[in-house]
Design a protein around this motif. Structure first.
Motif, mmCIF file in Angstrom:
data_model
loop_
_atom_site.group_PDB
_atom_site.id
_atom_site.type_symbol
_atom_site.label_atom_id
_atom_site.label_comp_id
_atom_site.label_asym_id
_atom_site.label_seq_id
_atom_site.Cartn_x
_atom_site.Cartn_y
_atom_site.Cartn_z
ATOM 1 N N HIS A 116 0.818 -1.211 0.000
ATOM 2 C CA HIS A 116 0.000 0.000 0.000
ATOM 3 C C HIS A 116 0.854 1.264 0.000
ATOM 4 N N ALA A 117 2.130 1.156 0.370
ATOM 5 C CA ALA A 117 2.977 2.328 0.599
ATOM 6 C C ALA A 117 3.548 2.850 -0.716
ATOM 7 N N THR A 118 2.677 3.458 -1.509
ATOM 8 C CA THR A 118 3.070 3.903 -2.856
ATOM 9 C C THR A 118 2.904 5.406 -3.052
ATOM 10 N N GLY A 119 2.844 6.181 -1.975
ATOM 11 C CA GLY A 119 2.816 7.635 -2.087
ATOM 12 C C GLY A 119 1.509 8.214 -2.581
ATOM 13 N N ASP A 120 0.398 7.525 -2.370
ATOM 14 C CA ASP A 120 -0.892 8.016 -2.857
ATOM 15 C C ASP A 120 -1.221 9.404 -2.300
ATOM 16 N N GLY A 121 -1.009 9.581 -1.003
ATOM 17 C CA GLY A 121 -1.339 10.861 -0.383
ATOM 18 C C GLY A 121 -0.479 11.998 -0.891
#
Length: 486
Positions: free
Chosen positions: A249-254
């Motif tokens: 999940h840690a793909t810089g979406d925010g």
């Protein structure tokens, strides 16, 4: 045609007026209740949600995964606090000022005093909130690398990240009267009206929906963003070949959401490589690794090279230990004596159950299986004891010698280590009120951020135990700010 009487018309008009006013006042009442939309269900998002509730808001928490927790549930070393009740019970004297000094030294030339001060000043009250409100056990205190004083707290059970996060999840689920949790929900854009962020658009179950309210971004970092053109390839292409401890999940979406509205990003090349990730003997080339908690070294674990020799102060800063490991002869192994293993019994049992750590009856069996000369292990253990006793000075500058005695006859726990992409210090630029700032340095109204999604708190290097702290401290700040007019 029969006309209505004046009295009937007056009565009808009165009823209509009363109905209109009732609807209007009901709408105003709803609008007067703050509403916070939290994007991300890790410890930062959960802390923001609970704090928004404490400040009178209703909350919608959105997470793109089928379960909450993010990377927070994996955190295994602990959470930092300076001047806590647990420290006082152990006779440890610490202050926010001392914690600030250590954090600023670790951040070096990228230190941002206002953010570090927010982190360190809020640390003790934050831990007390976790203990008092959620019943989290934070009674044990250890010293991790780069800290001048023992201040990393954990409980007597398993991983502290799991203990904290699961407690906050359970408590939020019990607040269904004012808090809604929506999983498998991917936020695709921010809603903006007259310059103010007023909500989000997201996709769930094949539908696009909208939620309105102030927005807190708590989506984590980008340490698993290995995609071509992703943040790692853009800013740290040299790390693309390393494994990661992060979930997918840690793909810089925010970060992308904030940037889409002109939010500034900072320190994006500052990515922490943790020195100790487990090499799984069953799958040594796996891209995702389990983290070997820094607490393992904090309680006395030793790092040795392929020849059985130490090569670094095990409790140096993470960047320093990583550089030393990369310069040493592989494979690198972590050794724990019975006393160190007992200090982290729950951790070690978990690692052994996963096949990541193995118990040997004595040093001779370690030497036989690994090829490390027994004489080399004996020399390492003898020298380490001399350093611990003060008879000689450790050549690597080690000064913390908890559980320092290693012998050839006692059992040893052994695991193979490798550096892993672990944490992204860079991220969304915020101020000490967790407001997202634009490129000109001004706040974007209605938009806040917390946790690993924000940048600038740790500068060039994050101290162990400060990721969970950052999540809760800035999550609480963001949650409170989202309910005000800032």
């Amino acid at each position: 045609m029969r006309l209505a009487s004046p009295s009937f018309l007056l009565k009808s008009i009165s009823i209509a007026a009363i109905s209109y006013l009732a609807v209007r006042y009901a709408r105003q009442a709803v609008m007067s209740t703050p509403r916070t939309i939290v994007v991300g269900g890790g410890l930062a998002g959960l802390s923001a949600a609970h704090t928004a509730l404490e400040n009178g808001a209703t909350v919608v928490l959105l997470d793109k995964k089928p379960s909450l927790g993010g990377n927070s549930v994996k955190a295994s070393s602990g959470i930092n606090g300076a001047g806590t009740s647990a420290q006082k019970k152990h006779g440890i004297v610490d202050t926010p000022e001392a914690f600030y000094k250590d954090s600023a030294a670790s951040a070096r030339d990228l230190a941002r005093p206002h953010l570090i001060k927010a982190l360190t000043d809020h640390s003790a009250p934050t831990l007390q909130w976790l203990v008092d409100v959620f019943g989290v056990d934070l009674s044990l205190v250890a010293r991790l690398g780069g800290h001048s004083i023992p201040r990393t707290h954990r409980g007597k059970g398993g991983a502290p990240g799991w203990a904290m996060t699961s407690a906050l999840v359970k408590a939020l689920e019990a607040r269904s009267d004012r808090a809604q949790i929506i999983k498998d929900a991917r936020v695709v854009s921010l809603v903006r009206d007259a310059g103010r962020v007023t909500g989000v658009e997201y996709e769930v179950e094949g539908e696009r929906r909208t939620e309105l309210g102030a927005v807190v971004i708590a989506t984590g970092g980008y340490a698993a963003d290995y995609a071509t053109g992703g943040f790692l390839s853009q800013h740290r292409g040299d790390l693309m070949t390393l494994p990661t401890t992060n979930g997918d999940h840690a793909t810089g979406d925010g970060h992308r959401l904030a940037a889409s509205l002109g939010g500034a990003l900072c320190d994006m090349d500052q990515v922490q490589v943790h020195p100790t990730g487990f090499v799984d003997p069953k799958d040594p080339d796996a891209k995702t690794k389990f983290l070997a908690a820094e607490a393992l070294r904090g309680v006395g674990g030793l790092l040795v090279d392929r020849n059985g020799a130490r090569f670094v102060d095990e409790l140096e800063r993470r960047d320093t230990v990583t550089a030393a490991m990369q310069a040493a002869e592989a494979p690198i192994r972590l050794l724990l004596n019975p006393q160190a293993a007992a200090a982290l019994e729950a951790h070690c049992k978990f690692y052994m159950a996963k096949g990541l750590m193995k118990r040997y009856e004595n040093a001779a069996t370690v030497a036989e299986e690994t090829g490390i000369p027994l004489s080399a292990l004996e020399a390492t253990f003898t020298a380490h004891q001399a350093y611990a006793d003060g008879r000689e000075k450790d050549p690597f500058g080690k000064t913390n010698f908890d559980n320092a005695t290693y012998t050839l006859d006692e059992p040893l726990l052994v695991a193979q280590m490798t550096p892993v992409v672990h944490y992204t210090m860079g991220g969304i630029t915020v101020d000490e009120q967790a407001r997202v700032l634009d490129e000109a340095g001004g706040p974007i109204p209605g938009l806040f951020a917390a946790g690993e999604a924000i940048g600038g708190v740790h500068g060039r290097n994050r101290l162990g135990g400060s990721s969970l702290l950052e999540a809760v401290v800035f999550g609480r700040i963001a949650g409170k700010s989202s309910t005000s007019t800032v």
